[in-house]
Design an enzyme around this catalytic site. Structure first.
Site, short mmCIF file in Angstrom:
data_model
loop_
_atom_site.label_atom_id
_atom_site.label_comp_id
_atom_site.label_asym_id
_atom_site.label_seq_id
_atom_site.Cartn_x
_atom_site.Cartn_y
_atom_site.Cartn_z
N CYS A 54 33.20 12.23 0.80
CA CYS A 54 32.56 13.54 0.83
C CYS A 54 31.54 13.55 1.96
CB CYS A 54 31.88 13.80 -0.51
SG CYS A 54 30.89 15.30 -0.53
N CYS B 21 27.80 13.99 0.27
CA CYS B 21 27.12 12.99 -0.55
C CYS B 21 27.68 11.58 -0.37
CB CYS B 21 27.15 13.37 -2.02
SG CYS B 21 28.75 13.11 -2.80
N CYS C 297 33.81 18.44 -4.88
CA CYS C 297 33.39 17.06 -5.10
C CYS C 297 32.76 16.95 -6.47
CB CYS C 297 32.38 16.66 -4.02
SG CYS C 297 31.60 15.06 -4.33
N CYS D 231 28.71 16.07 -6.12
CA CYS D 231 27.68 17.00 -5.61
C CYS D 231 28.12 18.46 -5.64
CB CYS D 231 27.24 16.60 -4.20
SG CYS D 231 28.49 16.88 -2.94
N CYS E 236 44.58 20.69 -0.01
CA CYS E 236 44.39 21.23 1.34
C CYS E 236 42.88 21.24 1.62
CB CYS E 236 44.98 22.63 1.40
SG CYS E 236 44.94 23.35 3.06
ZN LIG Z 1 29.98 15.14 -2.66
#
Ligand SMILES: [Zn+2]
Length: 142
Positions: free
Chosen positions: A51, A54, A100, A103, A123
């Site tokens: 990510c 984060c 995610c 976060c 995607c």
């Molecule tokens: Zn994250």
């Protein structure tokens, strides 16, 4: 059973300061980068995609495939708890938003037309991902 990751929470102002503009736009404002414009859509580098907001691990490059859409696409996340799906009815469409799990950053969308056994196509936006190359022979014992 994989344990649920601890949540990372920040105010939108904190995110705005912490992230590059294009990452903030995608991750915190549900933006979508232009097709074929991101840095990862054609990448075949092995490694792990984290990510961009984060740092949580999200996708293994082994699950990446060429979807022809111009966005990095994956058949499955690195762990089923790493990416959460949410109903998204924006733009007059019914889609599944991928966020995610740590976060709550927007990553992209999940579509039911993937090539893998799970039939899913994640995607994603390059701006929401941070690639980490896995070095050969760099395995470390715990
Ligand atoms: Zn994250």
């Amino acid at each position: 059973m994989a344990k649920k990751p601890d949540k990372v929470r920040r105010s939108e102002e904190e995110w705005r300061k912490a992230l590059p503009p294009e990452t903030f736009e995608v991750c915190r404002r549900q933006g979508t980068e232009r097709a074929f414009s991101g840095r990862y859509w054609s990448s075949k580098e092995p490694g792990l995609y984290h990510c961009a907001a984060c740092g949580a691990p999200l996708f293994d490059a082994a699950e990446k495939f060429d979807s022809g859409t111009g966005w990095p696409s994956f058949t499955a996340p690195v762990d089923e708890t790493a990416v959460e799906g949410r109903v998204d009815q924006s733009h007059g469409m019914l889609r599944t938003e991928a966020v995610c799990a740590v976060c709550d950053s927007h990553l992209g969308h999940v579509f039911p037309d993937g090539p893998g056994p799970g039939g899913r196509r994640y995607c994603m936006n390059s701006a929401a991902l941070q690639h980490e190359r896995r070095e050969k022979g760099g395995a470390e014992g715990e």
